[in-house]
Design an enzyme around this catalytic site. Structure first.
Site, short mmCIF file in Angstrom:
data_model
loop_
_atom_site.label_atom_id
_atom_site.label_comp_id
_atom_site.label_asym_id
_atom_site.label_seq_id
_atom_site.Cartn_x
_atom_site.Cartn_y
_atom_site.Cartn_z
N ARG A 1 -10.44 -11.45 2.03
CA ARG A 1 -11.32 -12.50 1.47
C ARG A 1 -10.64 -13.86 1.54
O ARG A 1 -11.31 -14.89 1.65
CB ARG A 1 -11.73 -12.11 0.04
CG ARG A 1 -10.57 -11.97 -0.91
CD ARG A 1 -10.91 -11.11 -2.14
NE ARG A 1 -10.89 -9.68 -1.84
CZ ARG A 1 -11.13 -8.73 -2.73
NH1 ARG A 1 -11.45 -9.06 -3.99
NH2 ARG A 1 -11.09 -7.46 -2.40
N LYS B 1 0.83 -1.20 0.00
CA LYS B 1 0.00 0.00 0.00
C LYS B 1 0.87 1.25 0.00
O LYS B 1 2.00 1.22 0.47
CB LYS B 1 -0.85 0.04 1.28
CG LYS B 1 -1.99 -0.94 1.34
CD LYS B 1 -2.74 -0.80 2.66
CE LYS B 1 -3.89 -1.77 2.75
NZ LYS B 1 -4.95 -1.55 1.76
N1 BES Z 1 -8.09 -3.64 4.46
C1 BES Z 1 -8.27 -3.20 3.13
C2 BES Z 1 -9.56 -2.39 2.93
C3 BES Z 1 -9.68 -1.11 3.72
C4 BES Z 1 -9.38 0.10 3.11
C5 BES Z 1 -10.15 -1.11 5.01
C6 BES Z 1 -9.52 1.28 3.84
C7 BES Z 1 -10.29 0.07 5.71
C8 BES Z 1 -9.99 1.26 5.13
C9 BES Z 1 -8.31 -4.39 2.17
O1 BES Z 1 -7.54 -5.48 2.56
C10 BES Z 1 -7.77 -3.92 0.87
O2 BES Z 1 -6.63 -3.59 0.82
N2 BES Z 1 -8.61 -3.92 -0.16
C11 BES Z 1 -8.20 -3.49 -1.44
C12 BES Z 1 -8.71 -4.47 -2.45
C13 BES Z 1 -8.12 -4.31 -3.82
C14 BES Z 1 -6.63 -4.65 -3.80
C15 BES Z 1 -8.84 -5.21 -4.78
C16 BES Z 1 -8.79 -2.09 -1.67
O3 BES Z 1 -9.90 -1.82 -1.19
O4 BES Z 1 -8.14 -1.28 -2.29
MN MN Z 2 -5.52 -5.33 1.91
#
Ligand code: BES
Ligand code: MN
Ligand code: ZN
Length: 498
Positions: free
Chosen positions: A350, A276
């Site tokens: 997931r 990230k």
């Molecule tokens: N934990 C994150 C989602 C999240 C984002 C929670 C902001 C709380 C606040 C999740 O694991 C994630 O990174 N999701 C990605 C999915 C994508 C890579 C398909 C996302 O939402 O960008």
């Molecule tokens: Mn994630």
């Protein structure tokens, strides 16, 4: 941690101490006990109300420091409007609003729980107490210094004056368990990931044993044996071992099928190899809010001895980039036997839930499964922070969750599922892939989960928007809201305890 608020109930006849809080109906109407408490101050209320155009409208308040004639250090008169329509959650909000006006330096406060139309019901007084304690919550475990000129916050003792002390105390027992459950969830979410890693999280969940919950912890060899390779893949880049915790509360008929709650417990989500961006990454210590909610809920249900059989299951991992981390292109075999091609290691929640959902479904054959997860940023884009996204294969479960959401203020909004979306996660190399492209990101995440629940009634709540950094409310000032504990406690109480 020192509790910022201690609570007690006392009789109307007791002498109020410290900050005096009264409830005032529209038209500047007070009940008899409140009028008695104000009598030594003569026409103070009428004069102050006139000067401030206060009439008792809902949401308004008068705040008078060192009121002449009264022993009180401060007089707070809260407008409640026309209280006939007030529901349980309105009383919680009222308690929160009252507490919000008590200065943190106050050691004592008394709230007279009565309207002009009469004393509050025991449950209503307990709801006020519930809201007051949630509002007073703060997480200052790691603060060792105060800003210059800032007073040390006191531990406030709030006495709620009621017409029937024993009845209020009895009503409080179940509300106290719920309040503690929300606070446990908030504490877990606020803890940093260097303190709260999977093994430590499992240890804290084990405290539920004291309430008669059986707690089983699956370690890495146990999960390997079960074939939970999708969950294990997420954790394999971390020095902290993964865990699954199964909590069981058997308050229902012996042998009756349980209801079940499943939580995403990513103790920290760096994104892994698909790392990230740095900005805001610290919030990912809260990527275990789903799991925290399940622990808080189990506490609430056990503390009030809910007459139902319940399974709580949480998948605990840390998602880190490392020489041993899983990578894009990897293919993992889940416990169900289905295979997943990893496209993005940041779509890890997931993968954790796939194995835990399958495990709970096959091992316990539950009446339903509700899972909670901070699953996608996309749900925040869609719904903001007011509603959690709800995805489900069952209209009745949705209906019940929607109503419980309206009653508690922890609201859910149903989102679509369908074969067109499901197709988007078909993979060239495996049974499915873990992302479905840019469009409908919350939906394709839910479609993946649905492939692991069989025909069992199931609802997935995407709480990425509601659990973390949620807007300040009457009953929460903390970064973590503990979202979901109150919602699911209401769901259980309203439908599954007969
Ligand atoms: N934990 C994150 C989602 C999240 C984002 C929670 C902001 C709380 C606040 C999740 O694991 C994630 O990174 N999701 C990605 C999915 C994508 C890579 C398909 C996302 O939402 O960008
Ligand atoms: Mn994630
Ligand atoms: Zn995540």
């Amino acid at each position: 941690m020192a509790e910022p608020l201690k609570l007690g109930f006392e009789a109307f006849s007791a002498a109020p101490k410290g900050v005096l809080i009264l409830l005032c109906e529209e038209g500047l109407k007070l009940g008899p006990a409140s009028r008695r408490a104000l009598a030594p101050a003569g026409d103070l209320l009428q004069r102050a109300a006139a000067a401030d155009r206060f009439t008792g409208k809902s949401g308004s308040a008068l705040d008078i420091v060192a009121p002449n004639g009264l022993a009180a250090t401060r007089l707070i008169v809260l407008g409640v409007g026309k209280p006939v329509k007030l529901k349980s959650n309105d009383f919680a909000k009222l308690g929160g609003a009252a507490m919000g006006r008590v200065p943190s330096s106050a050691t004592e406060a008394t709230l007279i729980a009565e309207f002009a139309s009469g004393a509050l019901k025991p449950e209503q007084s307990a709801d006020i107490a519930h809201g007051a304690r949630l509002r007073a919550y703060r997480f200052d475990l790691y603060k060792t210094k105060r800003k210059e000129g800032e007073d040390a916050p006191a531990s406030t003792h709030l006495a709620i004056a009621v017409s029937n002390v024993a009845a209020a105390q009895k009503a409080w027992v179940s509300r106290e368990g719920l309040t503690d459950g929300v606070i446990i969830a908030r504490d877990l979410i606020n803890e940093p990931a260097n303190v709260l890693y999977p093994v430590e999280f499992a240890r804290r969940a084990s405290a539920l044993k004291k309430l008669g919950v059986s707690v089983d912890v699956l370690d890495v060899p146990a999960m390997k044996k079960l074939g939970m390779n999708s969950l294990l893949a997420v954790g394999q880049g971390s020095v902290h071992d993964s865990r699954v915790v199964i909590m069981r509360w058997n308050g229902g008929k012996k042998g009756a099928p349980p209801i079940s709650f499943i939580g995403k417990g990513v103790c920290f989500d760096t994104g892994g190899i698909s790392i990230k961006p740095a900005a805001g990454m610290e919030d990912m210590k809260g990527d275990m809010a789903g799991a925290a909610c399940v622990v808080g809920l189990m506490h609430a249900l056990a503390a009030r001895k809910a007459k139902v059989n319940v399974i709580g299951a949480i998948g605990l991992v840390e998602n880190m980039p490392d020489g041993n981390a899983f990578r894009p292109g990897d293919i993992v075999k889940t416990m169900s036997g289905q295979t997943i091609e990893i496209i993005n290691t940041d779509a890890e929640g997931r993968l954790v839930l796939a194995d835990v959902l399958h495990y709970v479904n096959t091992k316990y054959e539950p009446k339903f499964m509700v899972n909670l997860a901070t699953l996608t940023g996309a749900i925040i884009v869609a719904l903001g922070q007011e509603y959690a996204g709800m995805f489900s294969n069952n209209d009745q479960l949705c209906d019940r969750l929607t109503k419980a959401g309206q009653a508690t203020g922890e609201r859910v909004w149903r989102m679509p599922l369908g074969p067109e979306y499901d197709k988007m996660i078909d993979s060239r190399f495996a049974d499915m892939k873990n992302t479905g492209g840019r469009y409908g990101g919350s939906i394709t995440a839910a479609q993946l989960l649905q492939r692991f629940v069989g025909k069992t009634p199931w609802a997935h709540l995407d709480i990425a928007g509601t659990a973390l950094g949620s807007p300040q409310s009457d009953i929460n000032r903390s970064w973590s809201s503990g979202w979901g504990v109150r919602l699911l406690n209401a769901l259980v109480a309203d439908h599954y305890e007969k």
